[in-house]
Design a protein around this motif. Structure first.
Motif, mmCIF file in Angstrom:
data_model
loop_
_atom_site.group_PDB
_atom_site.id
_atom_site.type_symbol
_atom_site.label_atom_id
_atom_site.label_comp_id
_atom_site.label_asym_id
_atom_site.label_seq_id
_atom_site.Cartn_x
_atom_site.Cartn_y
_atom_site.Cartn_z
ATOM 1 N N THR A 1 4.576 -6.436 10.545
ATOM 2 C CA THR A 1 4.254 -5.271 10.066
ATOM 3 C C THR A 1 5.505 -4.615 9.275
ATOM 4 O O THR A 1 6.686 -4.805 9.860
ATOM 5 N N ILE A 2 5.481 -4.180 8.170
ATOM 6 C CA ILE A 2 6.256 -3.850 7.258
ATOM 7 C C ILE A 2 6.051 -2.255 6.926
ATOM 8 O O ILE A 2 4.815 -1.832 6.059
ATOM 9 N N VAL A 3 6.691 -1.280 7.434
ATOM 10 C CA VAL A 3 6.570 0.010 7.081
ATOM 11 C C VAL A 3 7.890 0.604 6.567
ATOM 12 O O VAL A 3 9.003 0.544 7.191
ATOM 13 N N THR A 4 7.620 1.587 5.210
ATOM 14 C CA THR A 4 8.918 2.086 5.038
ATOM 15 C C THR A 4 8.450 3.645 4.797
ATOM 16 O O THR A 4 7.470 3.799 4.241
ATOM 17 N N THR A 5 9.109 4.613 5.410
ATOM 18 C CA THR A 5 8.907 5.976 5.432
ATOM 19 C C THR A 5 9.717 6.885 4.473
ATOM 20 O O THR A 5 10.775 6.541 4.809
ATOM 21 N N SER A 6 9.346 7.700 3.699
ATOM 22 C CA SER A 6 10.146 8.585 2.784
ATOM 23 C C SER A 6 9.509 9.876 2.835
ATOM 24 O O SER A 6 8.330 10.111 2.499
ATOM 25 N N ASP B 1 3.196 19.245 4.499
ATOM 26 C CA ASP B 1 3.110 19.673 3.011
ATOM 27 C C ASP B 1 2.037 20.893 2.582
ATOM 28 O O ASP B 1 1.782 21.051 1.543
ATOM 29 N N GLY B 2 1.631 21.336 3.734
ATOM 30 C CA GLY B 2 0.718 22.520 3.550
ATOM 31 C C GLY B 2 -0.614 22.106 3.898
ATOM 32 O O GLY B 2 -1.454 22.901 4.337
ATOM 33 N N LEU B 3 -0.880 21.039 3.679
ATOM 34 C CA LEU B 3 -2.353 20.677 3.976
ATOM 35 C C LEU B 3 -2.392 19.459 4.961
ATOM 36 O O LEU B 3 -3.269 19.149 5.903
ATOM 37 N N VAL B 4 -1.175 18.581 4.893
ATOM 38 C CA VAL B 4 -1.289 17.386 5.952
ATOM 39 C C VAL B 4 0.000 17.631 6.709
ATOM 40 O O VAL B 4 1.154 17.756 6.025
ATOM 41 N N GLY B 5 0.113 17.707 8.010
ATOM 42 C CA GLY B 5 1.240 17.831 8.718
ATOM 43 C C GLY B 5 2.154 16.419 8.731
ATOM 44 O O GLY B 5 1.714 15.475 8.496
ATOM 45 N N GLY B 6 3.282 16.831 8.846
ATOM 46 C CA GLY B 6 4.349 15.754 8.723
ATOM 47 C C GLY B 6 4.116 14.756 9.794
ATOM 48 O O GLY B 6 4.249 13.564 9.718
ATOM 49 N N GLY B 7 3.856 15.192 11.024
ATOM 50 C CA GLY B 7 3.655 14.153 12.120
ATOM 51 C C GLY B 7 2.552 13.325 11.778
ATOM 52 O O GLY B 7 2.203 12.112 12.070
ATOM 53 N N SER B 8 1.304 14.048 11.359
ATOM 54 C CA SER B 8 0.121 13.206 10.906
ATOM 55 C C SER B 8 0.381 12.189 9.839
ATOM 56 O O SER B 8 -0.186 11.075 9.998
ATOM 57 N N ALA B 9 0.902 12.729 8.976
ATOM 58 C CA ALA B 9 1.428 11.559 7.454
ATOM 59 C C ALA B 9 2.139 10.547 8.156
ATOM 60 O O ALA B 9 1.575 9.271 7.523
ATOM 61 N N ILE B 10 3.018 10.512 9.041
ATOM 62 C CA ILE B 10 3.573 9.422 9.554
ATOM 63 C C ILE B 10 2.757 8.688 10.576
ATOM 64 O O ILE B 10 2.635 7.310 10.516
ATOM 65 N N GLY B 11 2.195 9.513 11.508
ATOM 66 C CA GLY B 11 1.053 8.831 12.311
ATOM 67 C C GLY B 11 1.878 8.104 13.361
ATOM 68 O O GLY B 11 2.943 7.573 13.418
ATOM 69 N N ARG B 12 0.837 8.132 14.416
ATOM 70 C CA ARG B 12 1.285 7.361 15.822
ATOM 71 C C ARG B 12 1.311 5.935 15.316
ATOM 72 O O ARG B 12 2.162 4.924 15.640
ATOM 73 N N THR B 13 0.614 5.311 14.341
ATOM 74 C CA THR B 13 0.441 4.017 14.049
ATOM 75 C C THR B 13 1.434 3.398 13.169
ATOM 76 O O THR B 13 2.055 2.458 13.494
ATOM 77 N N PHE B 14 1.904 4.232 12.245
ATOM 78 C CA PHE B 14 3.162 3.754 11.412
ATOM 79 C C PHE B 14 4.408 4.107 11.993
ATOM 80 O O PHE B 14 5.468 3.860 11.464
ATOM 81 N N GLY B 15 4.317 5.333 12.795
ATOM 82 C CA GLY B 15 5.341 5.720 13.619
ATOM 83 C C GLY B 15 5.910 5.009 14.921
ATOM 84 O O GLY B 15 6.982 5.299 15.379
ATOM 85 N N ASP B 16 5.083 4.035 15.192
ATOM 86 C CA ASP B 16 5.369 3.345 16.447
ATOM 87 C C ASP B 16 6.515 2.423 16.586
ATOM 88 O O ASP B 16 6.347 1.394 15.426
ATOM 89 N N VAL C 1 0.886 -1.249 0.046
ATOM 90 C CA VAL C 1 -0.102 0.209 -0.017
ATOM 91 C C VAL C 1 0.889 1.364 -0.040
ATOM 92 O O VAL C 1 1.904 1.103 0.731
ATOM 93 N N PHE C 2 0.506 2.114 -1.091
ATOM 94 C CA PHE C 2 1.459 3.460 -0.923
ATOM 95 C C PHE C 2 0.350 4.309 -0.607
ATOM 96 O O PHE C 2 -0.656 4.898 -0.967
ATOM 97 N N MET C 3 0.918 5.427 0.406
ATOM 98 C CA MET C 3 0.083 6.342 1.066
ATOM 99 C C MET C 3 0.872 7.584 0.971
ATOM 100 O O MET C 3 1.713 7.984 1.536
ATOM 101 N N LEU C 4 0.163 8.515 -0.075
ATOM 102 C CA LEU C 4 0.841 9.860 -0.451
ATOM 103 C C LEU C 4 0.165 10.848 0.303
ATOM 104 O O LEU C 4 -0.961 11.375 -0.093
ATOM 105 N N GLY C 5 0.995 11.621 1.071
ATOM 106 C CA GLY C 5 0.264 12.617 1.916
ATOM 107 C C GLY C 5 -0.994 12.526 2.485
ATOM 108 O O GLY C 5 -1.914 13.130 2.446
ATOM 109 N N VAL C 6 -1.223 11.415 3.238
ATOM 110 C CA VAL C 6 -2.211 10.650 4.172
ATOM 111 C C VAL C 6 -2.453 11.257 5.476
ATOM 112 O O VAL C 6 -1.400 10.909 6.343
ATOM 113 N N PRO C 7 -3.441 11.928 5.749
ATOM 114 C CA PRO C 7 -3.545 12.505 7.045
ATOM 115 C C PRO C 7 -3.721 11.373 8.167
ATOM 116 O O PRO C 7 -4.988 11.280 8.703
ATOM 117 N N ASN C 8 -2.863 10.388 8.478
ATOM 118 C CA ASN C 8 -3.201 9.113 9.242
ATOM 119 C C ASN C 8 -3.505 9.538 10.870
ATOM 120 O O ASN C 8 -4.274 8.772 11.445
#
Length: 368
Positions: free
Chosen positions: A339-344, A317-332, A215-222
């Motif tokens: 679980t496989i997560v790659t952040t770029s 990115d102006g509409l979605v905060g960097g902290g929200s995009a990574i999120g507590r779920t994917f940044g845990d 799953v690729f998530m581009l600028g997603v407000p997680n």
């Protein structure tokens, strides 16, 4: 002694700078008339520009309307309410009518964000990459596009996507190899919601889940959108002031769609927006973990050159905060096993720019 005269071409001509007899010098009146002609043509030129621009972007009109009040359109069964469907050649296509090759092929399904449509993946300026056609051409995958009513609750669209993908595998199981889902902004939340409903306890796992590779998530407000959080807070404060003008403004603000309201806390399940405390500032929220065995690629945009600051964490990115995009779920740091997560993170990149960025495309091309 005979005096030599200079060549004829070098003899000064007193009339050289004078216009021909039949050509009058430009006057202020002539310049004024030319300016008046240009001014008179401006409305026509402007209308022509607006018309051409409107024609080029006319496909956005309906998605924008649905993003704003799509829930209300659907409730009264208005014909303008978008129905979730695969799209080909600018039209809805039933799953049974999708023309897919008989041989198994890796299939990439694209989901747009709030007030978007499938065209964001397919068309644009000549010098910007459009991911769907390019991946199909260069990576040899099959690209499919989904359009949905982004004014509905995210959980409602998640259930509809689960149903749509289930139908896809029931009818075209032999043609689908690995499944890849790509979501921009709200589209990523709809994908996560579909995963929740496709693997919900007490029911049979949806057939598409076991084929899902990544799953690729581009600028997603997680973790939610700061814009919607501020809108909700403003509405609450206006309502508490409780005078006629503020009550009117608060009521007007609350007419925004359910889909927009769900972005406040990135609600992915029905129980969250149905909760009696849903309008609290710190409303409860169901944690939806990543699907085990699925590789999640979290692609984050940042308007800044350097990431990691408080500004980047909040505005991103102006509409979605960097902290929200990574999120507590994917940044845990203690994600469950499997679980496989790659952040770029892509520097100096806006929310909309994530849809046409060469670096983002190269990332997709390398990992799809």
């Amino acid at each position: 002694m005979t005096e030599k005269l200079p060549p004829e071409s070098s003899v000064p001509n007193p009339d050289a700078d004078s216009p021909p007899p039949d050509q009058e010098p430009s006057s202020r009146w002539q310049r004024a008339r030319a300016a008046m002609r240009r001014a008179a043509a401006l409305p026509v030129t402007g209308l022509d520009f607006l018309y051409r621009t409107g024609q080029a972007y006319r496909h956005f009109t309906l998605p924008v309307l649905n993003g704003a009040i799509g829930d209300q359109l659907a409730e009264r069964q208005d014909r303008r309410a978008i129905q979730m469907s695969f799209r080909q050649h600018g039209a809805d296509v039933d799953v049974a009518d999708l023309r897919l090759s008989s041989e198994p092929q890796k299939t990439v399904v694209f989901l747009h964000g709030l007030m978007g449509d499938e065209m964001i993946w397919q068309s644009g300026a000549a010098d910007t990459p459009r991911y769907g056609p390019l991946l199909q051409k260069e990576a040899g995958v099959r690209s499919l596009y989904v359009r949905y009513n982004s004014g509905l609750h995210i959980s409602e669209n998640g259930q509809l996507l689960n149903t749509l993908l289930t139908k896809l595998f029931k009818i075209h199981a032999a043609a689908i190899g690995e499944l890849v889902l790509v979501g921009h902004s709200m589209g990523g939340l709809v994908i996560r919601s579909a995963g929740y409903y496709g693997t919900r306890k007490g029911q049979e796992q949806a057939p598409w889940v076991k084929h899902l590779k990544s799953v690729f998530m581009l600028g997603v407000p997680n973790d939610g959108s700061f814009l919607e959080q501020n809108s909700h807070l403003t509405s609450v404060l206006l309502r508490k002031i409780n005078v006629a003008p503020t009550r009117f403004l608060s009521k007007a603000m609350d007419q925004r769609s359910n889909g927009i309201k769900d972005l406040r806390h990135a609600w992915l399940v029905d129980e969250d927006w149905q909760n009696p405390r849903a309008n609290d500032i710190f409303a409860p929220r169901t944690v939806v973990p990543p699907l085990p065995g699925v590789h999640y690629h979290v692609l984050v945009g940042s308007l800044l050159k350097t990431m990691g600051s408080a500004l980047d964490h909040y505005f991103g990115d102006g509409l979605v905060g960097g902290g929200s995009a990574i999120g507590r779920t994917f940044g845990d740091p203690a994600l469950p096993a499997g679980t496989i997560v790659t952040t770029s993170v892509f520097a100096q990149q806006s929310h909309i720019g994530l849809l046409s960025n060469p670096e983002v495309y190269q990332y997709l091309r390398a990992h799809v």
